[in-house]
Design a protein around this motif. Structure first.
Motif, mmCIF file in Angstrom:
data_model
loop_
_atom_site.group_PDB
_atom_site.id
_atom_site.type_symbol
_atom_site.label_atom_id
_atom_site.label_comp_id
_atom_site.label_asym_id
_atom_site.label_seq_id
_atom_site.Cartn_x
_atom_site.Cartn_y
_atom_site.Cartn_z
ATOM 1 N N PHE A 43 0.817 -1.213 0.000
ATOM 2 C CA PHE A 43 0.000 0.000 0.000
ATOM 3 C C PHE A 43 0.850 1.262 0.000
ATOM 4 O O PHE A 43 0.377 2.326 -0.412
ATOM 5 N N SER A 44 2.102 1.156 0.432
ATOM 6 C CA SER A 44 3.006 2.296 0.293
ATOM 7 C C SER A 44 3.204 2.625 -1.188
ATOM 8 O O SER A 44 3.229 3.795 -1.588
ATOM 9 N N ILE A 45 3.322 1.584 -1.996
ATOM 10 C CA ILE A 45 3.475 1.779 -3.446
ATOM 11 C C ILE A 45 2.180 2.327 -4.054
ATOM 12 O O ILE A 45 2.193 3.276 -4.852
ATOM 13 N N LEU A 63 -4.821 8.735 5.360
ATOM 14 C CA LEU A 63 -5.109 7.888 4.205
ATOM 15 C C LEU A 63 -4.412 6.543 4.344
ATOM 16 O O LEU A 63 -5.013 5.479 4.117
ATOM 17 N N ALA A 64 -3.143 6.578 4.742
ATOM 18 C CA ALA A 64 -2.394 5.332 4.928
ATOM 19 C C ALA A 64 -3.026 4.464 6.009
ATOM 20 O O ALA A 64 -3.126 3.242 5.863
ATOM 21 N N SER A 65 -3.472 5.089 7.088
ATOM 22 C CA SER A 65 -4.062 4.316 8.183
ATOM 23 C C SER A 65 -5.372 3.671 7.760
ATOM 24 O O SER A 65 -5.672 2.546 8.167
ATOM 25 N N SER A 66 -6.155 4.364 6.931
ATOM 26 C CA SER A 66 -7.427 3.799 6.484
ATOM 27 C C SER A 66 -7.219 2.563 5.622
ATOM 28 O O SER A 66 -8.047 1.644 5.619
ATOM 29 N N MET A 67 -6.087 2.525 4.898
ATOM 30 C CA MET A 67 -5.798 1.392 4.031
ATOM 31 C C MET A 67 -5.188 0.224 4.804
ATOM 32 O O MET A 67 -5.375 -0.938 4.441
ATOM 33 N N CYS A 68 -4.457 0.537 5.872
ATOM 34 C CA CYS A 68 -3.690 -0.503 6.552
ATOM 35 C C CYS A 68 -4.294 -0.982 7.873
ATOM 36 O O CYS A 68 -3.914 -2.042 8.377
ATOM 37 N N PRO A 131 9.539 0.926 -0.271
ATOM 38 C CA PRO A 131 8.813 2.183 -0.496
ATOM 39 C C PRO A 131 8.197 2.780 0.771
ATOM 40 O O PRO A 131 7.731 3.913 0.745
ATOM 41 N N PHE A 132 8.208 2.024 1.888
ATOM 42 C CA PHE A 132 7.586 2.543 3.108
ATOM 43 C C PHE A 132 8.263 3.841 3.555
ATOM 44 O O PHE A 132 7.590 4.813 3.922
ATOM 45 N N GLY A 133 9.590 3.865 3.529
ATOM 46 C CA GLY A 133 10.318 5.043 3.981
ATOM 47 C C GLY A 133 10.010 6.270 3.156
ATOM 48 O O GLY A 133 9.875 7.384 3.685
#
Length: 274
Positions: A43-45, A63-68, A131-133
């Motif tokens: 999901f980082s990508i 947004l990242a939290s909603s996906m993960c 890609p997380f970083g």
């Protein structure tokens, strides 16, 4: 057309996977972490194009939290937030939290929509875990070199002016390194220097112990974690001579909550086995 050797092996692996997951504690430990890291990286990508449209915006983390955050269901970890009212207020503050595992990030994903505007101080090595970083950097994380205290202090001081202006919460793990021991280890002074110099309140956040997780035993079972947000601790009128007092006060209130929530989650776990 006859199936290829690869297809046969793949089907065999899929068929044996549930058996391995149920029967092998070590397999379950590595599989869950592989799923966790792989999901976050994927999901980082996926989110990178969106983050590139609004770089260094801390709301990218919502947004990242909603996906993960839904990943927690697959890992069998249940999170319970207490003291929500302290986190949802729109104000700049220094959040200090105990640091036990990389699972802390998953717990933070559960509460990021509550915090809304929050960023994190992280060691610079995380930036290179692409890609997380890269996604984290585009989401406004503050990377510091822990081996260069002067430079790290300068970076944080510069960021503090920005978070005060934008009413952003700054999350710091004052223990520095991870300790999944059921205790809160001694704090480093950095977070408290920042709080006093900026006259921002300390907001303690306590994660109950990950009793279901052990790297030594290669154990990653299902479990429950209580996240407790405590009332803010004012730094108004304090100076650098008060750092030890502020550290001790924060550590004591966090340890008190940790002991209570550890007993609660472990008791509920023991009750569930009967």
């Amino acid at each position: 057309m006859a199936p290829s050797c690869f297809e046969v092996i793949l089907v065999g692996f899929i068929l044996v996977l549930p058996f391995l997951f149920e029967m092998s504690r070590t397999f379950r430990y590595y599989f869950k972490f592989l799923l966790y890291y792989g999901y976050v990286m994927m999901f980082s990508i996926i989110l990178l194009p969106i983050m590139l449209l609004r770089p260094w915006n801390v709301k990218n983390l919502i947004l990242a939290s909603s996906m993960c955050s839904c990943l927690t269901n697959f890992l069998g970890v249940r999170w319970e937030l207490r003291g929500r009212e302290h986190l949802e207020q729109e104000r700049a503050c220094i959040i200090v939290a105990n640091h036990q595992s990389s699972l802390d990030i998953l717990g933070m994903f559960q509460i990021w929509p509550v915090m809304e505007k929050c960023t994190v101080v992280a060691k610079k090595e995380i930036f290179y875990a692409w890609p997380f970083g890269l996604s984290a950097w585009l989401s406004g994380l503050i990377f510091i070199d822990r081996m260069n205290s002067d430079k790290a202090r300068s970076v944080i001081n510069t960021a503090t002016n920005y978070i005060k202006d934008k009413k952003i919460k700054l999350w710091i793990f004052p223990e520095g390194t991870r300790h999944n021991t059921g205790q809160i280890h001694p704090f480093k002074k950095g977070a408290f220097h920042v709080a006093i110099n900026s006259q921002l309140p300390i907001l303690p956040v306590v994660f109950s112990s990950y009793y279901f997780l052990s790297s030594e035993e290669k154990r990653f079972d299902s479990g429950r974690v209580i996240i407790t947000s405590l009332p803010p601790i004012s730094t108004e009128g304090l100076n650098t001579d008060d750092i030890e007092y502020l550290m001790e006060k924060t550590h004591n209130v966090m340890m008190e909550v940790l002991r209570a929530t550890n007993c609660e989650v472990q008791f509920s776990s023991a009750s569930a086995t009967f």
